[in-house]
Design a protein around this motif. Structure first.
Motif, short mmCIF file in Angstrom:
data_model
loop_
_atom_site.label_atom_id
_atom_site.label_comp_id
_atom_site.label_asym_id
_atom_site.label_seq_id
_atom_site.Cartn_x
_atom_site.Cartn_y
_atom_site.Cartn_z
N ILE A 33 0.74 -1.16 0.09
CA ILE A 33 -0.22 -0.15 -0.13
C ILE A 33 0.94 1.24 -0.12
O ILE A 33 0.55 2.29 -0.68
CB ILE A 33 -0.85 0.00 1.12
CG1 ILE A 33 -2.01 -1.00 1.20
CG2 ILE A 33 -1.59 1.26 1.29
CD1 ILE A 33 -2.88 -1.45 2.43
N TYR A 34 1.93 1.21 0.67
CA TYR A 34 2.99 2.28 1.04
C TYR A 34 3.60 2.74 -0.62
O TYR A 34 3.49 3.80 -1.12
CB TYR A 34 3.84 2.15 2.11
CG TYR A 34 4.65 3.45 2.25
CD1 TYR A 34 4.23 4.31 3.20
CD2 TYR A 34 5.89 3.61 1.51
CE1 TYR A 34 5.20 5.41 3.49
CE2 TYR A 34 6.68 4.84 1.85
CZ TYR A 34 6.25 5.59 2.59
OH TYR A 34 7.18 6.82 2.79
N ALA A 37 0.96 4.04 -2.87
CA ALA A 37 0.77 5.57 -2.46
C ALA A 37 1.76 6.36 -2.82
O ALA A 37 1.80 7.36 -3.63
CB ALA A 37 0.61 5.65 -1.29
N ALA A 40 1.54 6.54 -6.79
CA ALA A 40 0.61 7.58 -7.23
C ALA A 40 1.06 9.07 -7.28
O ALA A 40 0.59 9.73 -8.05
CB ALA A 40 -0.60 7.15 -6.26
N ALA A 84 -5.37 8.93 -4.36
CA ALA A 84 -4.76 7.75 -4.10
C ALA A 84 -3.57 7.88 -3.32
O ALA A 84 -3.21 6.89 -2.31
CB ALA A 84 -4.38 6.77 -5.29
N HIS A 85 -2.62 8.79 -3.52
CA HIS A 85 -1.51 8.83 -2.83
C HIS A 85 -1.78 9.23 -1.21
O HIS A 85 -1.41 8.53 -0.36
CB HIS A 85 -0.72 10.32 -3.38
CG HIS A 85 0.58 10.51 -2.68
ND1 HIS A 85 1.61 10.05 -2.61
CD2 HIS A 85 0.92 11.81 -2.14
CE1 HIS A 85 2.53 10.44 -2.11
NE2 HIS A 85 2.19 11.57 -1.74
N GLY A 88 -3.52 6.06 0.35
CA GLY A 88 -2.57 5.01 0.68
C GLY A 88 -1.79 5.61 1.94
O GLY A 88 -1.16 4.60 2.72
N LEU A 89 -1.37 6.69 2.14
CA LEU A 89 -0.50 6.91 3.23
C LEU A 89 -1.40 6.88 4.32
O LEU A 89 -0.69 6.79 5.42
CB LEU A 89 0.04 8.44 2.85
CG LEU A 89 1.18 8.40 1.76
CD1 LEU A 89 1.64 10.08 1.67
CD2 LEU A 89 2.32 7.39 1.92
N TRP A 90 -2.47 7.35 4.36
CA TRP A 90 -3.34 7.21 5.56
C TRP A 90 -3.60 5.86 6.01
O TRP A 90 -3.62 5.70 7.17
CB TRP A 90 -5.00 7.82 4.90
CG TRP A 90 -5.83 7.62 6.17
CD1 TRP A 90 -6.66 6.50 6.15
CD2 TRP A 90 -6.25 8.36 7.25
NE1 TRP A 90 -7.37 6.47 6.98
CE2 TRP A 90 -7.28 7.62 7.91
CE3 TRP A 90 -5.63 9.52 7.47
CZ2 TRP A 90 -7.85 8.13 9.14
CZ3 TRP A 90 -6.35 10.18 8.76
CH2 TRP A 90 -7.34 9.56 9.50
N THR A 92 -1.33 3.43 5.73
CA THR A 92 0.04 2.84 6.19
C THR A 92 0.23 3.88 7.52
O THR A 92 0.93 3.43 8.43
CB THR A 92 0.84 2.94 5.34
OG1 THR A 92 1.06 4.30 4.99
CG2 THR A 92 0.60 2.14 4.08
#
Length: 192
Positions: A33-34, A37, A40, A84-85, A88-90, A92
């Motif tokens: 996921i990271y 992100a 993205a 999406a960036h 994804g950071l959220w 992780t």
């Protein structure tokens, strides 16, 4: 020949930083996921190069009407990639994203990324208002040039300040390319 060179340069601006980032040894310790992100974000930055080129009429083979549609479509892609960036950071690291969104993150790159993101969201909202006739063309043009500067400047600062998976030379080349094409098109627009 010119068309081939321009389209090759645009493609390289988007793909080369992503390919080189994919070779980073730092990815070995990151979750899927990271990594998604991060890519993205790299993709969104690469797409930003298309935006001023499309509006400035510098993409060969595109009539003005088609260039505006490309600009609008790529703008939506940039917004989706940025969402999406952040999402994804959220997933992780929620506390880091909350700190960034509240402008209390100790990392300066977060501030610039969040400023660019909110300018992008504002641009999308104003674009919808413009389509519905609630914003005059002249006002839209000047406001959008302002938000575009914040998006470009914030994105460049965000990327340059991060020490991570993006390969350094391609990152700086992309940042410089984005600044140069944005400045050229902005100056063209101001002269009109």
């Amino acid at each position: 020949m010119r068309a081939l060179l321009v389209w090759s340069a645009v493609s390289a601006a988007i793909l080369v930083p992503m390919v080189l980032a994919a070779l980073s040894p730092l990815l070995a310790w990151r979750s899927g996921i990271y990594i998604f992100a991060g890519f993205a974000g790299i993709f969104a930055m690469g797409l930003l190069v298309v935006q001023p080129l499309a509006m400035g009429g510098y993409l060969p083979g595109l009539r003005p009407r088609v260039a505006r549609r490309v600009h609008r479509f790529v703008g939506v892609l940039v917004l989706m990639a940025v969402l999406a960036h952040v999402a994804g950071l959220w997933l992780t690291s929620p506390p880091d994203v909350v700190d960034a969104l509240l402008f209390v993150s100790p990392t300066p790159f977060s501030l610039w990324g969040v400023l660019a993101m909110w300018a992008l969201v504002l641009t999308a909202v104003l674009g919808v208002l413009r389509q519905r006739g609630r914003l005059s063309w002249k006002r839209w043009r000047w406001v959008h040039m302002g938000t575009a500067l914040v998006i470009m400047g914030g994105t460049v600062a965000h990327a340059v300040l991060i020490v991570g998976t993006m390969e350094v030379i391609s990152k700086y080349a992309l940042a410089l390319g984005l600044v140069l094409v944005s400045a050229k098109v902005l100056m063209d627009q101001i002269r009109r």
